[in-house]
Design a protein around this motif. Structure first.
Motif, PDB file in Angstrom:
ATOM      1  N   GLY A 226       0.809  -1.226   0.000  1.00  0.00           N
ATOM      2  CA  GLY A 226       0.000   0.000   0.000  1.00  0.00           C
ATOM      3  C   GLY A 226       0.834   1.264   0.000  1.00  0.00           C
ATOM      4  O   GLY A 226       0.454   2.280  -0.595  1.00  0.00           O
ATOM      5  N   GLN A 286      -6.104   4.821   4.411  1.00  0.00           N
ATOM      6  CA  GLN A 286      -5.159   4.708   3.299  1.00  0.00           C
ATOM      7  C   GLN A 286      -5.839   4.135   2.055  1.00  0.00           C
ATOM      8  O   GLN A 286      -5.595   4.597   0.934  1.00  0.00           O
ATOM      9  N   VAL A 287      -6.718   3.143   2.251  1.00  0.00           N
ATOM     10  CA  VAL A 287      -7.468   2.559   1.130  1.00  0.00           C
ATOM     11  C   VAL A 287      -8.288   3.641   0.423  1.00  0.00           C
ATOM     12  O   VAL A 287      -8.305   3.730  -0.811  1.00  0.00           O
ATOM     13  N   ILE A 290      -6.011   5.782  -1.653  1.00  0.00           N
ATOM     14  CA  ILE A 290      -5.536   5.094  -2.865  1.00  0.00           C
ATOM     15  C   ILE A 290      -6.625   5.125  -3.947  1.00  0.00           C
ATOM     16  O   ILE A 290      -6.349   5.358  -5.128  1.00  0.00           O
ATOM     17  N   LEU A 291      -7.890   4.910  -3.527  1.00  0.00           N
ATOM     18  CA  LEU A 291      -8.991   4.814  -4.500  1.00  0.00           C
ATOM     19  C   LEU A 291      -9.391   6.153  -5.104  1.00  0.00           C
ATOM     20  O   LEU A 291      -9.913   6.196  -6.219  1.00  0.00           O
ATOM     21  N   SER A 305      -6.145  13.166  -1.243  1.00  0.00           N
ATOM     22  CA  SER A 305      -5.547  11.816  -1.282  1.00  0.00           C
ATOM     23  C   SER A 305      -4.085  11.881  -0.836  1.00  0.00           C
ATOM     24  O   SER A 305      -3.568  10.959  -0.201  1.00  0.00           O
ATOM     25  N   TYR A 309      -2.518   9.918   2.320  1.00  0.00           N
ATOM     26  CA  TYR A 309      -1.337   9.060   2.158  1.00  0.00           C
ATOM     27  C   TYR A 309      -0.241   9.457   3.153  1.00  0.00           C
ATOM     28  O   TYR A 309       0.258   8.621   3.910  1.00  0.00           O
ATOM     29  N   LEU A 368      -4.006   1.008  -8.964  1.00  0.00           N
ATOM     30  CA  LEU A 368      -4.556   1.545  -7.712  1.00  0.00           C
ATOM     31  C   LEU A 368      -5.626   0.614  -7.144  1.00  0.00           C
ATOM     32  O   LEU A 368      -5.692   0.399  -5.935  1.00  0.00           O
ATOM     33  N   TYR A 369      -6.491   0.049  -8.025  1.00  0.00           N
ATOM     34  CA  TYR A 369      -7.526  -0.888  -7.546  1.00  0.00           C
ATOM     35  C   TYR A 369      -6.898  -2.117  -6.894  1.00  0.00           C
ATOM     36  O   TYR A 369      -7.312  -2.546  -5.813  1.00  0.00           O
ATOM     37  N   THR A 371      -3.925  -2.429  -5.602  1.00  0.00           N
ATOM     38  CA  THR A 371      -3.247  -2.038  -4.355  1.00  0.00           C
ATOM     39  C   THR A 371      -4.249  -1.849  -3.222  1.00  0.00           C
ATOM     40  O   THR A 371      -4.043  -2.339  -2.101  1.00  0.00           O
ATOM     41  N   ALA A 372      -5.356  -1.159  -3.517  1.00  0.00           N
ATOM     42  CA  ALA A 372      -6.393  -0.934  -2.494  1.00  0.00           C
ATOM     43  C   ALA A 372      -6.960  -2.269  -2.006  1.00  0.00           C
ATOM     44  O   ALA A 372      -7.179  -2.462  -0.801  1.00  0.00           O
TER      45      ALA A 372
END
Length: 396
Positions: A226, A286-287, A290-291, A305, A309, A368-369, A371-372
Protein backbone atom coordinates in the motif's frame (compact mmCIF):
# COMPACT_ATOMS: atom_id res chain seq x y z
CA UNK A 1 16.03 26.47 29.87
CA UNK A 2 19.38 26.50 28.10
CA UNK A 3 19.42 24.23 25.02
CA UNK A 4 22.85 23.58 23.55
CA UNK A 5 22.41 22.08 20.08
CA UNK A 6 26.15 21.33 19.86
CA UNK A 7 26.09 19.13 22.97
CA UNK A 8 26.21 15.48 21.88
CA UNK A 9 24.30 14.43 25.00
CA UNK A 10 21.49 17.01 24.80
CA UNK A 11 18.09 15.40 24.00
CA UNK A 12 16.98 18.23 21.63
CA UNK A 13 20.29 17.96 19.73
CA UNK A 14 19.93 14.16 19.47
CA UNK A 15 16.36 14.46 18.11
CA UNK A 16 17.37 17.22 15.64
CA UNK A 17 20.33 15.12 14.42
CA UNK A 18 18.01 12.13 14.00
CA UNK A 19 15.51 14.16 11.96
CA UNK A 20 18.31 15.55 9.74
CA UNK A 21 19.63 11.99 9.24
CA UNK A 22 16.16 10.93 8.07
CA UNK A 23 15.93 13.92 5.70
CA UNK A 24 19.24 12.86 4.11
CA UNK A 25 18.79 9.08 4.28
CA UNK A 26 15.10 8.79 3.43
CA UNK A 27 14.42 12.12 1.70
CA UNK A 28 17.49 12.68 -0.47
CA UNK A 29 18.23 8.99 -1.09
CA UNK A 30 14.63 7.84 -1.56
CA UNK A 31 11.56 10.09 -1.56
CA UNK A 32 12.81 12.97 -3.69
CA UNK A 33 13.04 10.46 -6.56
CA UNK A 34 9.21 10.57 -6.55
CA UNK A 35 9.29 14.38 -6.54
CA UNK A 36 11.58 14.45 -9.59
CA UNK A 37 9.84 11.61 -11.44
CA UNK A 38 7.58 13.75 -13.73
CA UNK A 39 10.46 15.83 -15.23
CA UNK A 40 12.67 12.71 -15.46
CA UNK A 41 9.87 10.84 -17.30
CA UNK A 42 9.59 13.75 -19.74
CA UNK A 43 13.30 13.73 -20.43
CA UNK A 44 15.10 10.48 -19.69
CA UNK A 45 13.22 7.69 -17.92
CA UNK A 46 10.52 5.31 -19.15
CA UNK A 47 7.75 4.40 -16.71
CA UNK A 48 8.92 0.76 -16.77
CA UNK A 49 12.51 1.63 -15.89
CA UNK A 50 11.24 3.98 -13.15
CA UNK A 51 9.29 1.06 -11.65
CA UNK A 52 12.34 -1.20 -11.84
CA UNK A 53 14.49 1.50 -10.15
CA UNK A 54 11.91 1.85 -7.36
CA UNK A 55 11.79 -1.91 -6.86
CA UNK A 56 15.57 -2.39 -6.70
CA UNK A 57 15.85 0.61 -4.37
CA UNK A 58 13.61 -1.33 -1.98
CA UNK A 59 15.71 -4.47 -2.49
CA UNK A 60 18.68 -2.46 -1.21
CA UNK A 61 16.60 -1.12 1.67
CA UNK A 62 15.33 -4.59 2.57
CA UNK A 63 18.89 -5.99 2.53
CA UNK A 64 20.09 -3.11 4.70
CA UNK A 65 17.23 -3.54 7.19
CA UNK A 66 17.93 -7.25 7.62
CA UNK A 67 21.68 -6.57 7.88
CA UNK A 68 20.98 -3.92 10.58
CA UNK A 69 19.39 -6.56 12.82
CA UNK A 70 22.77 -8.28 13.20
CA UNK A 71 24.75 -5.15 14.20
CA UNK A 72 24.70 -5.61 17.96
CA UNK A 73 27.52 -3.33 19.12
CA UNK A 74 26.63 0.39 19.37
CA UNK A 75 30.10 1.56 18.25
CA UNK A 76 29.76 -0.56 15.09
CA UNK A 77 26.29 0.94 14.57
CA UNK A 78 27.85 4.43 14.52
CA UNK A 79 30.35 3.31 11.85
CA UNK A 80 27.64 1.79 9.63
CA UNK A 81 25.39 4.82 10.14
CA UNK A 82 28.18 7.08 8.82
CA UNK A 83 28.93 4.70 5.95
CA UNK A 84 25.20 4.65 5.06
CA UNK A 85 25.00 8.46 4.96
CA UNK A 86 28.07 8.54 2.69
CA UNK A 87 26.40 6.02 0.33
CA UNK A 88 23.19 8.12 0.27
CA UNK A 89 25.15 11.20 -0.85
CA UNK A 90 27.44 9.45 -3.36
CA UNK A 91 24.52 7.70 -5.10
CA UNK A 92 22.53 10.96 -5.28
CA UNK A 93 25.42 12.67 -7.06
CA UNK A 94 25.52 9.81 -9.63
CA UNK A 95 21.94 10.66 -10.70
CA UNK A 96 22.96 14.28 -11.33
CA UNK A 97 26.05 13.63 -13.41
CA UNK A 98 25.36 10.36 -15.28
CA UNK A 99 22.86 9.04 -17.84
CA UNK A 100 24.13 5.46 -17.77
CA UNK A 101 21.20 3.16 -16.94
CA UNK A 102 23.43 0.49 -15.35
CA UNK A 103 25.01 3.11 -13.09
CA UNK A 104 21.54 4.38 -12.16
CA UNK A 105 20.39 0.87 -11.29
CA UNK A 106 23.47 0.18 -9.12
CA UNK A 107 23.13 3.59 -7.42
CA UNK A 108 19.45 2.94 -6.52
CA UNK A 109 20.25 -0.42 -4.91
CA UNK A 110 23.14 1.10 -2.94
CA UNK A 111 21.01 4.14 -2.00
CA UNK A 112 18.41 1.73 -0.56
CA UNK A 113 21.06 0.11 1.63
CA UNK A 114 22.27 3.58 2.74
CA UNK A 115 18.70 4.64 3.56
CA UNK A 116 18.28 1.58 5.81
CA UNK A 117 21.48 2.49 7.67
CA UNK A 118 20.16 6.05 8.15
CA UNK A 119 16.66 4.98 9.23
CA UNK A 120 17.07 1.66 11.05
CA UNK A 121 20.59 2.07 12.50
CA UNK A 122 20.26 5.86 12.95
CA UNK A 123 17.00 5.41 14.89
CA UNK A 124 18.64 2.77 17.10
CA UNK A 125 21.47 5.23 17.93
CA UNK A 126 18.93 7.99 18.69
CA UNK A 127 17.03 5.62 21.01
CA UNK A 128 20.25 4.59 22.79
CA UNK A 129 21.45 8.17 23.25
CA UNK A 130 18.22 9.75 24.52
CA UNK A 131 18.35 10.37 28.26
CA UNK A 132 14.75 9.90 29.42
CA UNK A 133 12.59 7.18 30.98
CA UNK A 134 9.75 7.05 28.45
CA UNK A 135 11.16 7.44 24.95
CA UNK A 136 7.92 6.76 23.00
CA UNK A 137 6.98 10.42 22.57
CA UNK A 138 10.55 11.43 21.67
CA UNK A 139 10.73 8.64 19.07
CA UNK A 140 7.40 9.87 17.68
CA UNK A 141 9.05 13.28 17.17
CA UNK A 142 12.11 11.57 15.66
CA UNK A 143 9.97 9.64 13.12
CA UNK A 144 8.27 12.91 12.11
CA UNK A 145 11.58 13.26 10.23
CA UNK A 146 10.07 10.93 7.57
CA UNK A 147 7.41 13.59 6.88
CA UNK A 148 10.07 16.32 6.98
CA UNK A 149 12.16 14.24 4.53
CA UNK A 150 9.38 14.44 1.92
CA UNK A 151 8.61 18.11 2.59
CA UNK A 152 12.13 19.56 2.83
CA UNK A 153 13.51 17.76 -0.25
CA UNK A 154 10.40 18.72 -2.23
CA UNK A 155 10.91 22.41 -1.30
CA UNK A 156 14.57 22.19 -2.42
CA UNK A 157 13.43 20.79 -5.79
CA UNK A 158 10.88 23.62 -6.14
CA UNK A 159 13.57 26.23 -5.45
CA UNK A 160 15.90 24.68 -8.08
CA UNK A 161 13.10 24.74 -10.69
CA UNK A 162 12.12 28.30 -9.70
CA UNK A 163 15.65 29.35 -10.74
CA UNK A 164 15.29 27.58 -14.12
CA UNK A 165 17.32 24.59 -12.97
CA UNK A 166 16.91 21.09 -14.44
CA UNK A 167 16.25 17.82 -12.61
CA UNK A 168 20.01 17.11 -12.94
CA UNK A 169 20.78 20.39 -11.14
CA UNK A 170 18.29 19.35 -8.45
CA UNK A 171 20.21 16.11 -7.75
CA UNK A 172 23.48 18.06 -7.41
CA UNK A 173 21.94 20.70 -5.09
CA UNK A 174 20.39 17.89 -2.99
CA UNK A 175 23.82 16.25 -2.66
CA UNK A 176 25.33 19.54 -1.39
CA UNK A 177 22.43 20.10 1.03
CA UNK A 178 22.70 16.48 2.24
CA UNK A 179 26.43 16.84 2.83
CA UNK A 180 25.94 19.94 5.02
CA UNK A 181 23.02 18.44 6.99
CA UNK A 182 24.81 15.11 7.53
CA UNK A 183 27.87 16.76 9.09
CA UNK A 184 25.71 17.76 12.07
CA UNK A 185 24.03 14.34 12.31
CA UNK A 186 27.33 12.47 12.23
CA UNK A 187 28.81 14.72 14.91
CA UNK A 188 25.88 14.46 17.34
CA UNK A 189 24.98 10.79 16.72
CA UNK A 190 28.29 9.45 17.99
CA UNK A 191 29.92 9.01 21.37
CA UNK A 192 32.75 10.88 23.11
CA UNK A 193 34.41 7.55 23.81
CA UNK A 194 33.86 3.93 22.84
CA UNK A 195 30.99 2.45 24.83
CA UNK A 196 31.56 -0.89 26.46
CA UNK A 197 28.38 -2.86 26.00
CA UNK A 198 27.43 -6.28 27.17
CA UNK A 199 25.99 -7.76 24.01
CA UNK A 200 23.15 -10.04 25.07
CA UNK A 201 22.84 -13.08 22.83
CA UNK A 202 19.14 -13.82 22.32
CA UNK A 203 18.07 -17.26 21.22
CA UNK A 204 15.54 -17.38 18.36
CA UNK A 205 12.26 -17.71 20.23
CA UNK A 206 9.70 -19.56 18.07
CA UNK A 207 6.97 -18.99 20.64
CA UNK A 208 6.92 -15.29 19.68
CA UNK A 209 5.35 -16.29 16.35
CA UNK A 210 1.81 -16.99 17.59
CA UNK A 211 -1.13 -16.94 15.11
CA UNK A 212 -1.79 -13.35 16.26
CA UNK A 213 1.76 -12.24 15.43
CA UNK A 214 1.86 -14.13 12.09
CA UNK A 215 -1.35 -12.38 10.99
CA UNK A 216 0.14 -9.02 12.00
CA UNK A 217 3.25 -9.75 9.92
CA UNK A 218 1.14 -10.60 6.83
CA UNK A 219 -0.94 -7.45 7.37
CA UNK A 220 2.27 -5.40 7.46
CA UNK A 221 3.28 -7.02 4.16
CA UNK A 222 0.05 -5.63 2.63
CA UNK A 223 0.91 -2.21 4.07
CA UNK A 224 4.32 -2.44 2.34
CA UNK A 225 2.37 -2.86 -0.92
CA UNK A 226 0.00 0.00 0.00
CA UNK A 227 2.89 2.35 0.71
CA UNK A 228 4.70 1.87 -2.57
CA UNK A 229 2.43 2.74 -5.48
CA UNK A 230 1.70 6.28 -4.31
CA UNK A 231 5.19 6.54 -2.79
CA UNK A 232 6.68 5.92 -6.23
CA UNK A 233 4.21 7.46 -8.67
CA UNK A 234 1.86 9.90 -6.83
CA UNK A 235 2.89 13.17 -8.59
CA UNK A 236 2.70 11.44 -11.99
CA UNK A 237 -0.65 9.78 -11.07
CA UNK A 238 -2.15 13.22 -10.29
CA UNK A 239 -0.58 14.87 -13.37
CA UNK A 240 -2.00 12.12 -15.60
CA UNK A 241 -5.61 12.85 -14.53
CA UNK A 242 -7.75 15.04 -16.79
CA UNK A 243 -7.43 18.73 -15.87
CA UNK A 244 -4.92 18.05 -13.04
CA UNK A 245 -1.60 18.38 -14.90
CA UNK A 246 0.74 20.41 -12.68
CA UNK A 247 -1.01 19.54 -9.41
CA UNK A 248 1.20 16.47 -8.83
CA UNK A 249 4.07 18.30 -7.15
CA UNK A 250 1.69 20.25 -4.88
CA UNK A 251 0.02 16.98 -3.81
CA UNK A 252 3.46 15.59 -2.95
CA UNK A 253 4.20 18.65 -0.79
CA UNK A 254 0.96 17.91 1.11
CA UNK A 255 2.15 14.31 1.63
CA UNK A 256 5.19 15.66 3.50
CA UNK A 257 3.20 18.19 5.54
CA UNK A 258 0.63 15.57 6.58
CA UNK A 259 3.40 13.10 7.46
CA UNK A 260 5.15 15.42 9.93
CA UNK A 261 2.61 15.29 12.82
CA UNK A 262 1.11 11.90 11.92
CA UNK A 263 3.43 9.73 14.04
CA UNK A 264 2.73 11.63 17.23
CA UNK A 265 -1.05 11.67 16.58
CA UNK A 266 -1.34 7.95 15.73
CA UNK A 267 0.98 6.86 18.60
CA UNK A 268 -1.11 8.90 21.08
CA UNK A 269 -4.33 7.30 19.79
CA UNK A 270 -2.76 3.81 19.94
CA UNK A 271 -1.81 4.40 23.55
CA UNK A 272 -5.43 5.19 24.35
CA UNK A 273 -7.42 2.78 22.15
CA UNK A 274 -5.01 -0.10 21.43
CA UNK A 275 -2.53 -0.44 18.56
CA UNK A 276 -4.44 -2.94 16.39
CA UNK A 277 -7.66 -0.87 16.47
CA UNK A 278 -5.79 2.27 15.40
CA UNK A 279 -3.81 0.40 12.70
CA UNK A 280 -7.14 -0.79 11.21
CA UNK A 281 -8.46 2.80 11.07
CA UNK A 282 -5.21 4.12 9.53
CA UNK A 283 -5.17 1.37 6.87
CA UNK A 284 -8.84 1.97 5.96
CA UNK A 285 -8.09 5.68 5.51
CA UNK A 286 -5.16 4.71 3.30
CA UNK A 287 -7.47 2.56 1.13
CA UNK A 288 -9.75 5.59 0.65
CA UNK A 289 -6.73 7.71 -0.34
CA UNK A 290 -5.54 5.09 -2.87
CA UNK A 291 -8.99 4.81 -4.50
CA UNK A 292 -9.60 8.56 -4.86
CA UNK A 293 -7.29 8.98 -7.88
CA UNK A 294 -8.85 5.94 -9.60
CA UNK A 295 -12.43 7.13 -9.08
CA UNK A 296 -12.43 10.92 -9.53
CA UNK A 297 -10.58 13.80 -11.19
CA UNK A 298 -11.88 16.29 -8.59
CA UNK A 299 -8.90 18.49 -7.73
CA UNK A 300 -9.72 18.89 -4.02
CA UNK A 301 -10.32 15.18 -3.47
CA UNK A 302 -7.05 14.32 -5.22
CA UNK A 303 -5.13 16.84 -3.11
CA UNK A 304 -6.83 15.24 -0.09
CA UNK A 305 -5.55 11.82 -1.28
CA UNK A 306 -2.02 13.19 -0.71
CA UNK A 307 -2.98 14.23 2.83
CA UNK A 308 -4.45 10.77 3.52
CA UNK A 309 -1.34 9.06 2.16
CA UNK A 310 1.18 11.20 4.07
CA UNK A 311 -0.99 11.09 7.19
CA UNK A 312 -1.13 7.29 7.25
CA UNK A 313 2.03 5.67 5.87
CA UNK A 314 4.49 7.33 8.30
CA UNK A 315 2.23 6.62 11.27
CA UNK A 316 1.70 2.99 10.23
CA UNK A 317 5.46 2.31 10.18
CA UNK A 318 5.74 3.70 13.71
CA UNK A 319 2.60 1.83 14.91
CA UNK A 320 3.69 -1.58 13.61
CA UNK A 321 7.30 -1.14 14.78
CA UNK A 322 6.19 -0.02 18.24
CA UNK A 323 3.73 -2.92 18.46
CA UNK A 324 6.37 -5.45 17.33
CA UNK A 325 8.83 -4.11 19.89
CA UNK A 326 6.29 -4.36 22.73
CA UNK A 327 5.07 -7.86 21.76
CA UNK A 328 8.65 -9.17 21.71
CA UNK A 329 9.46 -7.87 25.19
CA UNK A 330 13.17 -8.22 25.97
CA UNK A 331 14.05 -9.25 22.41
CA UNK A 332 12.55 -6.60 20.09
CA UNK A 333 15.04 -7.14 17.28
CA UNK A 334 13.60 -10.48 16.09
CA UNK A 335 10.00 -9.31 15.64
CA UNK A 336 11.01 -5.91 14.31
CA UNK A 337 13.19 -7.76 11.78
CA UNK A 338 10.32 -10.07 10.77
CA UNK A 339 7.96 -7.08 10.40
CA UNK A 340 10.51 -5.10 8.35
CA UNK A 341 11.23 -8.07 6.08
CA UNK A 342 7.51 -8.60 5.33
CA UNK A 343 7.05 -4.88 4.63
CA UNK A 344 10.15 -4.89 2.43
CA UNK A 345 8.91 -7.82 0.32
CA UNK A 346 5.67 -5.90 -0.28
CA UNK A 347 7.68 -2.83 -1.31
CA UNK A 348 9.81 -4.77 -3.78
CA UNK A 349 6.88 -6.47 -5.53
CA UNK A 350 4.41 -3.59 -5.80
CA UNK A 351 6.22 -1.36 -8.36
CA UNK A 352 6.68 -4.36 -10.66
CA UNK A 353 3.00 -5.35 -10.93
CA UNK A 354 2.11 -1.63 -11.09
CA UNK A 355 4.24 -0.89 -14.16
CA UNK A 356 2.89 -4.04 -15.87
CA UNK A 357 -0.71 -2.88 -15.31
CA UNK A 358 0.18 0.68 -16.43
CA UNK A 359 1.74 -0.74 -19.63
CA UNK A 360 -1.33 -2.88 -20.38
CA UNK A 361 -4.07 -0.32 -19.61
CA UNK A 362 -2.28 2.97 -20.28
CA UNK A 363 -3.30 4.51 -16.93
CA UNK A 364 -2.82 4.04 -13.18
CA UNK A 365 -6.40 3.05 -12.26
CA UNK A 366 -6.00 -0.75 -12.27
CA UNK A 367 -2.73 -0.57 -10.31
CA UNK A 368 -4.56 1.54 -7.71
CA UNK A 369 -7.53 -0.89 -7.55
CA UNK A 370 -5.24 -3.90 -7.03
CA UNK A 371 -3.25 -2.04 -4.36
CA UNK A 372 -6.39 -0.93 -2.49
CA UNK A 373 -7.69 -4.54 -2.56
CA UNK A 374 -4.42 -5.86 -1.10
CA UNK A 375 -4.45 -3.29 1.75
CA UNK A 376 -8.12 -4.08 2.41
CA UNK A 377 -7.19 -7.78 2.67
CA UNK A 378 -4.65 -6.71 5.31
CA UNK A 379 -7.42 -4.96 7.27
CA UNK A 380 -9.53 -8.15 7.15
CA UNK A 381 -6.56 -10.13 8.50
CA UNK A 382 -6.26 -7.67 11.40
CA UNK A 383 -9.92 -8.28 12.34
CA UNK A 384 -9.16 -12.02 12.38
CA UNK A 385 -5.92 -11.39 14.35
CA UNK A 386 -7.90 -9.62 17.10
CA UNK A 387 -9.71 -12.93 17.79
CA UNK A 388 -6.34 -14.63 18.49
CA UNK A 389 -5.00 -11.86 20.73
CA UNK A 390 -4.61 -12.54 24.44
CA UNK A 391 -6.14 -10.03 26.82
CA UNK A 392 -2.66 -8.67 27.45
CA UNK A 393 -1.90 -8.31 23.73
CA UNK A 394 -5.16 -6.53 22.92
CA UNK A 395 -4.25 -3.77 25.41
CA UNK A 396 -0.93 -2.94 23.71
Amino acid sequence: MNINLLDRNSNPAIILAGILALIVGVGVARFVFTSLLPPMLDDFLTITFAGVLASINFVGYLGGSIFAIFIKDINTKVKFFRFGIFLCLATTLVLGISSNETLWAISRVVAGFGAAMALVVGSAIVMTKLKMDNKTKAMGIHFSGIGFSVFVTDIIVRIVFAYEGSWRDAWIVLTIFGFVASMYSMYILSFDKELKQNVVKHKFDKSLFSPFVILLIIAYFTEGVGFVVQGTFLPDIINSLEGLNGYGSFTWTLVGLAGIPSCIIWMTLANKFGSVNIIIIAMLLQVVGILISALTTNVYLNLFSGVLYGGTFVGLVALFMNLGGKLAGSNPVILMGAFTTAYGIGQVGAPLYSVKLIEIYGNYSNALYVTAAIVLAGVMLLFVAKKFATQEQSKI
